[in-house]
Enzyme design. Structure first.
Site, PDB file in Angstrom:
ATOM      1  N   ASP A 116      -8.837  -1.505   4.652  1.00 24.72           N
ATOM      2  CA  ASP A 116      -8.909  -0.301   5.493  1.00 24.72           C
ATOM      3  C   ASP A 116      -8.557   0.982   4.733  1.00 24.72           C
ATOM      4  OD1 ASP A 116      -6.264  -1.420   5.288  1.00 24.72           O
ATOM      5  OD2 ASP A 116      -5.613   0.118   6.698  1.00 24.72           O
ATOM      6  N   GLY A 133      -1.130  -2.392   6.199  1.00 27.48           N
ATOM      7  CA  GLY A 133      -1.103  -3.637   6.963  1.00 27.48           C
ATOM      8  C   GLY A 133      -2.345  -4.450   6.690  1.00 27.48           C
ATOM      9  N   THR A 166       0.895  -1.173   0.000  1.00 22.21           N
ATOM     10  CA  THR A 166       0.000   0.000   0.000  1.00 22.21           C
ATOM     11  C   THR A 166       0.917   1.202   0.000  1.00 22.21           C
ATOM     12  OG1 THR A 166      -2.006  -0.819   1.095  1.00 22.21           O
ATOM     13  CG2 THR A 166      -1.405   1.411   1.616  1.00 22.21           C
ATOM     14  N   GLY A 194      -5.639  -5.134   6.581  1.00 24.87           N
ATOM     15  CA  GLY A 194      -6.738  -4.176   6.660  1.00 24.87           C
ATOM     16  C   GLY A 194      -7.876  -4.552   7.580  1.00 24.87           C
TER      17      GLY A 194
HETATM   18  N1  ASP Z   1      -4.072  -2.258   4.182  1.00 21.93           N
HETATM   19  C1  ASP Z   1      -4.191  -2.793   2.869  1.00 21.93           C
HETATM   20  C2  ASP Z   1      -5.448  -3.603   2.781  1.00 21.93           C
HETATM   21  O1  ASP Z   1      -5.764  -4.307   3.707  1.00 21.93           O
HETATM   22  C3  ASP Z   1      -3.044  -3.639   2.467  1.00 21.93           C
HETATM   23  C4  ASP Z   1      -1.710  -3.185   2.952  1.00 21.93           C
HETATM   24  O2  ASP Z   1      -1.542  -2.101   3.432  1.00 21.93           O
HETATM   25  O3  ASP Z   1      -0.770  -3.943   2.815  1.00 21.93           O
HETATM   26  O4  ASP Z   1      -6.087  -3.559   1.767  1.00 21.93           O
END
Ligand code: ASP
Length: 344
Positions: free
Chosen positions: A240, A261, A209, A263
Site C-alpha cells: 500500500d 500495516g 515502514t 498492505g
Molecule cells: N504497509 C507495508 C506493506 O504492506 C508494510 C508495513 O507497513 O509494515 O508493504
C-alpha cells in the site's frame, strides 16, 4: 461622516493586520511512524529501546525544525523520512526487509495537500532514498507512479546515483527472512499452497515502514511513506505504501495520512483516503475517523496496522490496532511525544 468611515477602515485594517500577525503563529504540526506490529517491551533491551526512541526523536525534531523556520510541509515530511530511511532500525532504505529471493525492493510515495499532486515509486532496488525519488516523480515527471527498472532509468536521468542492492543489507532483517522462509516452507510442505503459507506467517515477520505527515504555517498539508514492504514478498509484490489513497494521502481541506500495516488490506480498503473522506464529508474529527477505519473497519477483518494523521488545524492522531507502533509527534502547541508500545 466620511472621516469616521475612513477611521473605521483604518481601524478594521489595523485589526486585520493584527490578524495577520496572529497568522504568523498559525498552527504547525508533524507526526511520524516507524512501523506497526507485534512490538512488545520484553523484546527490547533498555539500550535498544533508548536507541529507537532517540531515532524517532531525531526524525520528528528534524521535520519540526523545518516547519518552525517557516518551511514547507513537503520538506518537513521528506527530511523526517530521510532520517528514518538512513537508520537500520526501520524497514525503509537501509534496514529494508528482504524479498523471498534475498533482495530488497523498495516502495515510497509522497502527496502535496495543496493540489493533490503526488509521486510514487514501486519495486526500486538501487535507489538510496525512495522518498526523494518519489518526490522527483511528483515534481519532475508527468506521471504519478513509476516502477522497477523504469523508475531507476528516471532516477539516472535526474542525476540520482544508483547503488548496489546489498547496501540495504542488515543482519537482523536477514535472520527474519530465514525464519520467515522456514515457516513458509513448512506450511507449504503441508498445504502446497503459497497463499496459505504466506497467511500462516506471523504478522511481525512481515511488517515495518516509515512515514510522516505535516501541516506547515501556510496551512499546507503533506504526507509521505517509504518501505521495504513485507519480508519474503514474491513475484514483484507491491504493498500500500506507494499507492496514493491507500498508504498515503493529503489534501488541505481534510487531513494528511501515512499508513503502516498489512498492505493488502490497506489497498483494498483505501485506508488513507477513506479517513480523509470521513473528515471532509462527515465532519468527523481525525480521532473519530482514524478510530473508525483502523479499529472499526480493519481490525475485524484482520487488517493489522496503524496510521498517523494531522489535520488542517494542527491536531494529531496516531491510532493502531497492533500491540505497538513506533511513533512520534510535535506541534507548535504540543511538546515532543514519542511512543512505541500501546500503553503510552
Ligand atoms: N504497509 C507495508 C506493506 O504492506 C508494510 C508495513 O507497513 O509494515 O508493504
Amino acid at each position: 461622516m466620511i472621516k469616521s468611515l475612513f477611521a473605521a477602515i483604518i481601524a478594521s485594517s489595523a485589526f486585520s493586520y493584527a490578524n495577520i500577525s496572529y497568522a504568523a503563529e498559525a498552527p504547525f504540526a508533524i507526526a511520524i511512524h516507524g512501523g506497526a506490529g507485534t512490538i512488545e517491551k520484553s523484546a527490547f533491551t533498555p539500550e535498544q529501546e533508548k536507541q529507537y526512541r532517540a531515532k524517532l526523536t531525531e526524525a520528528v525534531e528534524t521535520g519540526y525544525n523545518v516547519l518552525a523556520k517557516g518551511g514547507e510541509s513537503l520538506d518537513a515530511v521528506t527530511a523526517a523520512i530521510n532520517v528514518l530511511e538512513n537508520s537500520p532500525y526501520f524497514n525503509a532504505g537501509r534496514g529494508a526487509v528482504y524479498t523471498y529471493d534475498g533482495a530488497h525492493e523498495l516502495d515510497a510515495s509522497i502527496m502535496d495537500g495543496r493540489d493533490r499532486q503526488a509521486g510514487a515509486v514501486a519495486g526500486v532496488k538501487h535507489v538510496e532514498s525512495p522518498i526523494n525519488l518519489a518526490r522527483l516523480v511528483m515534481e519532475e515527471s508527468v506521471h504519478v507512479m513509476l516502477s522497477g527498472q523504469g523508475a531507476e532509468e528516471f532516477a539516472k536521468e535526474q542525476g540520482v546515483p544508483l547503488i548496489e542492492n546489498n547496501l540495504f543489507d542488515t543482519e537482523s532483517r536477514y535472520k527474519s527472512l530465514l525464519k520467515a522462509k522456514d515457516k513458509l516452507d513448512k506450511a507449504k510442505a503441508t498445504s502446497k499452497d503459497y497463499q496459505a503459507a504466506h497467511r500462516a506467517l506471523p504478522v511481525n515477520y512481515k511488517m515495518g515502514t516509515v512515514g510522516a505527515v505535516a501541516l506547515d504555517k501556510k496551512g499546507n498539508l503533506a504526507a509521505g511513506t517509504s518501505t521495504g514492504g513485507m519480508t519474503a514478498k514474491r513475484f514483484g509484490r507491491i504493498g500500500d505504501s506507494p499507492v496514493i489513497g491507500a498508504g498515503t494521502f493529503a489534501e488541505n481541506e481534510s487531513c494528511a495520512v501515512s499508513a503502516t500495516g498489512h498492505g493488502e488490506y490497506f489497498i483494498r480498503y483505501n485506508v488513507a483516503a477513506d479517513i480523509c473522506a470521513r473528515v471532509k464529508y462527515q465532519n468527523k474529527t481525525i480521532i473519530q475517523a482514524g478510530d473508525e477505519v483502523v479499529n472499526g473497519v480493519l481490525k475485524p477483518i484482520g487488517g493489522t496496522g496503524g496510521v498517523i494523521i494531522v489535520d488542517n488545524k494542527g491536531n494529531i492522531s496516531l491510532p493502531f490496532n497492533t500491540s505497538g507502533m513506533y511513533r512520534a509527534s510535535k506541534s507548535n502547541t504540543q511538546p515532543t511525544y514519542v511512543g512505541i508500545f500501546k500503553s503510552e
